[in-house]
Write a protein that holds these residues in place. Structure first.
Motif, PDB file in Angstrom:
ATOM      1  N   ILE A 112       0.923  -1.194   0.175  1.00 11.51           N
ATOM      2  CA  ILE A 112      -0.134   0.054   0.740  1.00 11.51           C
ATOM      3  C   ILE A 112       1.260   1.107  -0.206  1.00 11.51           C
ATOM      4  O   ILE A 112       0.835   2.057  -0.538  1.00 11.51           O
ATOM      5  CB  ILE A 112      -1.152   0.035   1.532  1.00 11.51           C
ATOM      6  CG1 ILE A 112      -2.244   0.860   0.690  1.00 11.51           C
ATOM      7  CG2 ILE A 112      -0.290   0.609   2.287  1.00 11.51           C
ATOM      8  CD1 ILE A 112      -3.073   0.173  -0.005  1.00 11.51           C
ATOM      9  N   ALA A 113       2.371   0.855   0.238  1.00 10.15           N
ATOM     10  CA  ALA A 113       2.913   2.400   0.952  1.00 10.15           C
ATOM     11  C   ALA A 113       2.697   3.288  -0.631  1.00 10.15           C
ATOM     12  O   ALA A 113       3.388   3.783  -0.666  1.00 10.15           O
ATOM     13  CB  ALA A 113       4.253   2.220   1.622  1.00 10.15           C
ATOM     14  N   GLU A 114       3.795   2.047  -1.627  1.00 12.23           N
ATOM     15  CA  GLU A 114       3.819   1.783  -2.883  1.00 12.23           C
ATOM     16  C   GLU A 114       3.317   2.365  -4.103  1.00 12.23           C
ATOM     17  O   GLU A 114       2.646   2.607  -4.611  1.00 12.23           O
ATOM     18  CB  GLU A 114       4.691   0.398  -3.932  1.00 12.23           C
ATOM     19  CG  GLU A 114       5.973  -0.021  -2.960  1.00 12.23           C
ATOM     20  CD  GLU A 114       7.365   1.517  -3.258  1.00 12.23           C
ATOM     21  OE1 GLU A 114       6.779   2.266  -3.920  1.00 12.23           O
ATOM     22  OE2 GLU A 114       8.125   1.273  -2.974  1.00 12.23           O
ATOM     23  N   GLU A 174      -5.163   9.041   3.193  1.00  5.62           N
ATOM     24  CA  GLU A 174      -4.974   8.669   4.868  1.00  5.62           C
ATOM     25  C   GLU A 174      -6.235   7.658   5.376  1.00  5.62           C
ATOM     26  O   GLU A 174      -5.219   6.873   5.834  1.00  5.62           O
ATOM     27  CB  GLU A 174      -5.622  10.168   5.535  1.00  5.62           C
ATOM     28  CG  GLU A 174      -4.201  10.571   5.821  1.00  5.62           C
ATOM     29  CD  GLU A 174      -4.462  12.269   6.332  1.00  5.62           C
ATOM     30  OE1 GLU A 174      -3.360  12.452   6.902  1.00  5.62           O
ATOM     31  OE2 GLU A 174      -5.725  12.732   6.890  1.00  5.62           O
ATOM     32  N   TRP A 175      -7.656   7.767   4.500  1.00  7.86           N
ATOM     33  CA  TRP A 175      -8.251   6.873   4.628  1.00  7.86           C
ATOM     34  C   TRP A 175      -7.864   5.058   4.359  1.00  7.86           C
ATOM     35  O   TRP A 175      -8.153   4.566   4.716  1.00  7.86           O
ATOM     36  CB  TRP A 175      -9.448   7.425   4.422  1.00  7.86           C
ATOM     37  CG  TRP A 175     -10.414   8.130   5.684  1.00  7.86           C
ATOM     38  CD1 TRP A 175     -10.847   8.987   6.273  1.00  7.86           C
ATOM     39  CD2 TRP A 175     -10.607   7.597   7.171  1.00  7.86           C
ATOM     40  NE1 TRP A 175     -10.521   9.794   6.680  1.00  7.86           N
ATOM     41  CE2 TRP A 175     -11.137   8.960   7.747  1.00  7.86           C
ATOM     42  CE3 TRP A 175     -10.764   6.193   7.375  1.00  7.86           C
ATOM     43  CZ2 TRP A 175     -11.209   8.034   8.905  1.00  7.86           C
ATOM     44  CZ3 TRP A 175     -11.450   6.427   9.066  1.00  7.86           C
ATOM     45  CH2 TRP A 175     -11.950   7.422   9.472  1.00  7.86           C
ATOM     46  N   ILE A 176      -7.333   5.630   3.114  1.00  9.12           N
ATOM     47  CA  ILE A 176      -7.119   4.523   2.372  1.00  9.12           C
ATOM     48  C   ILE A 176      -6.007   3.777   2.764  1.00  9.12           C
ATOM     49  O   ILE A 176      -6.154   2.552   3.272  1.00  9.12           O
ATOM     50  CB  ILE A 176      -6.971   4.917   0.868  1.00  9.12           C
ATOM     51  CG1 ILE A 176      -7.585   5.360  -0.058  1.00  9.12           C
ATOM     52  CG2 ILE A 176      -5.912   2.984   0.317  1.00  9.12           C
ATOM     53  CD1 ILE A 176      -7.402   6.078  -1.619  1.00  9.12           C
ATOM     54  N   VAL A 177      -5.155   3.756   4.027  1.00 11.81           N
ATOM     55  CA  VAL A 177      -4.360   3.655   4.512  1.00 11.81           C
ATOM     56  C   VAL A 177      -4.702   2.931   5.823  1.00 11.81           C
ATOM     57  O   VAL A 177      -4.933   2.222   6.427  1.00 11.81           O
ATOM     58  CB  VAL A 177      -2.775   4.596   5.058  1.00 11.81           C
ATOM     59  CG1 VAL A 177      -2.233   3.516   6.004  1.00 11.81           C
ATOM     60  CG2 VAL A 177      -2.550   4.609   3.641  1.00 11.81           C
ATOM     61  N   SER A 178      -5.193   3.896   6.253  1.00 13.04           N
ATOM     62  CA  SER A 178      -6.084   3.831   7.998  1.00 13.04           C
ATOM     63  C   SER A 178      -6.881   2.870   7.877  1.00 13.04           C
ATOM     64  O   SER A 178      -7.829   2.759   9.431  1.00 13.04           O
ATOM     65  CB  SER A 178      -6.144   5.380   8.330  1.00 13.04           C
ATOM     66  OG  SER A 178      -7.139   5.646   8.346  1.00 13.04           O
ATOM     67  N   ALA A 223      -4.611   5.476  14.926  1.00 15.73           N
ATOM     68  CA  ALA A 223      -4.386   7.028  15.605  1.00 15.73           C
ATOM     69  C   ALA A 223      -3.102   7.726  14.914  1.00 15.73           C
ATOM     70  O   ALA A 223      -3.381   9.081  14.412  1.00 15.73           O
ATOM     71  CB  ALA A 223      -4.134   7.298  16.589  1.00 15.73           C
ATOM     72  N   VAL A 224      -2.374   7.719  14.611  1.00 16.03           N
ATOM     73  CA  VAL A 224      -0.692   8.020  13.932  1.00 16.03           C
ATOM     74  C   VAL A 224      -1.199   7.723  12.790  1.00 16.03           C
ATOM     75  O   VAL A 224      -0.711   9.254  11.464  1.00 16.03           O
ATOM     76  CB  VAL A 224       0.762   6.995  14.493  1.00 16.03           C
ATOM     77  CG1 VAL A 224       1.569   7.571  13.941  1.00 16.03           C
ATOM     78  CG2 VAL A 224       0.675   7.473  15.716  1.00 16.03           C
ATOM     79  N   SER A 225      -1.521   6.426  11.829  1.00 14.78           N
ATOM     80  CA  SER A 225      -1.352   6.501  10.510  1.00 14.78           C
ATOM     81  C   SER A 225      -2.599   7.552   9.830  1.00 14.78           C
ATOM     82  O   SER A 225      -2.164   7.964   8.816  1.00 14.78           O
ATOM     83  CB  SER A 225      -1.379   5.209   9.835  1.00 14.78           C
ATOM     84  OG  SER A 225      -2.788   5.199  10.323  1.00 14.78           O
TER      85      SER A 225
END
Length: 474
Positions: free
Chosen positions: A47-49, A66-70, A412-414
């Motif tokens: 997901i980072a890439e 941010e939501w796609i990650v978190s 919370a962080v991501s």
């Protein structure tokens, strides 16, 4: 039971009473379980890439990214919340198999998504599965193994997370040339299917069988795992004693009734909060964006991120050997000191707005040192400790609480990192994480026990006797 090192110094050494055949069965089962870590890490790297390409194709804002990650962390939070009940009722093996199936379904949804909403649903399912894995795998491993092998194999679970991140970064680097983000996010289908098949060959947890009243089955499994009938029978007798002591008292009831259990749960939660506030997932999820902000090109940032994953994986391998030689406390404190210094350097570079090749390479170096510091201690040891410090009757609940804290803080962080950087700048953000790592050195010094080579029953006895938390191990 405590297991001294053999003459070769191998961290896989066993007591003389345990023949290699028994140790081998336990080791193979634990290693198969630890492979769940590969799936957990793979998603992080992928997901980072893929994030930038998804954002481009769907015109997603920074907040949506941010939501796609978190959203994965929200799924993981709920997955870990339900994992204790599911694992307690249906067993560790069933929980692990269900998690691999959910990962496959989630990856398929993401890879075929026509709209961003389907990606969110798929990542939520993957998150639920990861929450189950991170709860079940360390707990299951700790119940299958003993002594030195226990620490080694739980650390292997963490190391394979690092290997999964590296594989995700590599796949992202390869597919990024054509922007093939669908291939990236669909990749977990393959290892999920393999691990799902492997779950069919795993034994049931002897502690879980005993808790269900299936003592003869537990005896058979223990004898197969230990290779020593007498040692297996002694272990089963201890399990029965502990179950009889608190029979019918579990979860919240045990938390209310036993002060020592409240202390062990609080320590587990504190350790997981500590791990997430080191800043590790800021770097692992957003490394490409951080490096692009430091004047790396998109392609250069992708391959520089692979280097971050490589360092993480290599240090994870080294940690397998260090955890059995250095001990938990020294390694954890050293880890936090290294992370504090590395993030302090990154904060200075970003805060002073240094430019040029020297500043860019220095930022890259500080991130690599930070990742190495995390991989050698805070990464593997927190999961190891959380699986060791809970008493048998409340183990599902205690590990569930700490896993829930991990994913809640991870979310919370991501979910706020990009917004915080936009508000106060990368320099102050890195400085804040650096200060937190200093706090965690003090936390470890005051509260964390040394559990290297200490049998679980001894840790539990010391906890119940009222010893300070830092003294429940050796």
């Amino acid at each position: 039971m405590s297991q001294p090192v053999n003459s070769s110094g191998s961290p896989f050494a066993t007591t003389p009473a345990a023949p290699p055949a028994g140790s081998g069965r336990a080791g193979r089962a634990a290693l198969t379980t630890a492979c769940a870590g590969l799936l957990v890490g793979l998603d992080t790297g992928l997901i980072a890439e893929a994030l930038g390409f998804i954002g481009r194709d769907f015109h997603a804002s920074a907040r949506m990214q941010e939501w796609i990650v978190s959203v994965l962390m929200l799924g993981a939070l709920l997955g870990s919340l339900g994992a204790g009940v599911f694992s307690r009722r249906f067993g560790r093996r069933m929980a692990l198999g269900t998690a691999t199936l959910l990962i496959a379904v989630g990856a398929l949804l993401c890879a075929t998504a026509p709209v961003i909403g389907q990606i969110l649903v798929g990542r939520f399912l993957i998150g639920g599965a990861i929450g189950i894995c991170t709860f079940t795998a360390p707990l299951y491993i700790s119940e299958l193994t003993t002594g030195r092998m226990r620490g080694t194999m739980v650390t292997t679970f963490s190391m394979l997370q690092s290997a999964g991140i590296l594989l995700g970064y590599l796949a992202g680097g390869i597919f990024s040339g054509g922007g093939h983000w669908r291939l990236m996010v669909g990749l977990p289908l393959v290892p999920a299917a393999i691990l799902f098949a492997g779950c069919a060959f795993l034994p049931s947890s002897p502690s879980w069988l005993a808790a269900r009243g299936r003592f003869e089955e537990a005896r058979v499994v223990l004898r197969n795992l230990r290779g020593d009938a007498a040692a297996a029978d002694r272990e089963l007798a201890h399990i029965r004693t502990e179950l009889d002591t608190d029979r019918g008292v579990g979860g919240f009831a045990l938390l209310r009734a036993r002060g020592y259990f409240r202390r062990s749960v609080a320590l587990g939660v504190g350790l997981q909060v500590m791990q997430q506030l080191t800043g590790i997932n800021v770097v692992m999820y957003y490394a490409p964006k951080i490096l692009e902000g430091a004047h790396f090109g998109t392609s250069a940032a992708a391959w520089a991120t692979v280097l971050v994953g490589a360092v993480n994986a290599l240090v994870g391998v080294a940690a397998i050997f260090m955890v059995s030689r250095w001990g938990r406390r020294p390694l954890l404190m050293t880890s936090c000191v290294i992370m504090a210094l590395a993030l302090g350097a990154a904060a200075a570079i970003e805060g002073l707005h240094l430019e040029g090749m020297g500043a860019t390479l220095s930022l890259m170096a500080s991130l690599l040192v930070f990742v190495a510091g995390f991989g050698m201690g805070a990464g593997p040891l927190v999961w190891t400790l959380c699986s060791e410090i809970q008493p048998i009757e409340g183990r599902d609940f205690g590990v569930g609480c700490s896993t829930l804290a991990n994913w809640g803080m991870d979310w919370a962080v991501s979910n706020t990192f990009l917004s915080i950087v936009a508000a106060v700048g990368a320099g102050w953000t890195f400085a804040g994480f650096s200060v937190l790592n200093v706090v965690f050195v003090l936390f470890t010094l005051l509260l964390v026990p040394e559990t290297r080579d200490v049998p679980l029953d001894e840790i539990e006895a010391h906890l119940e006797s009222g010893r300070p938390l830092r003294q429940i191990g050796r």
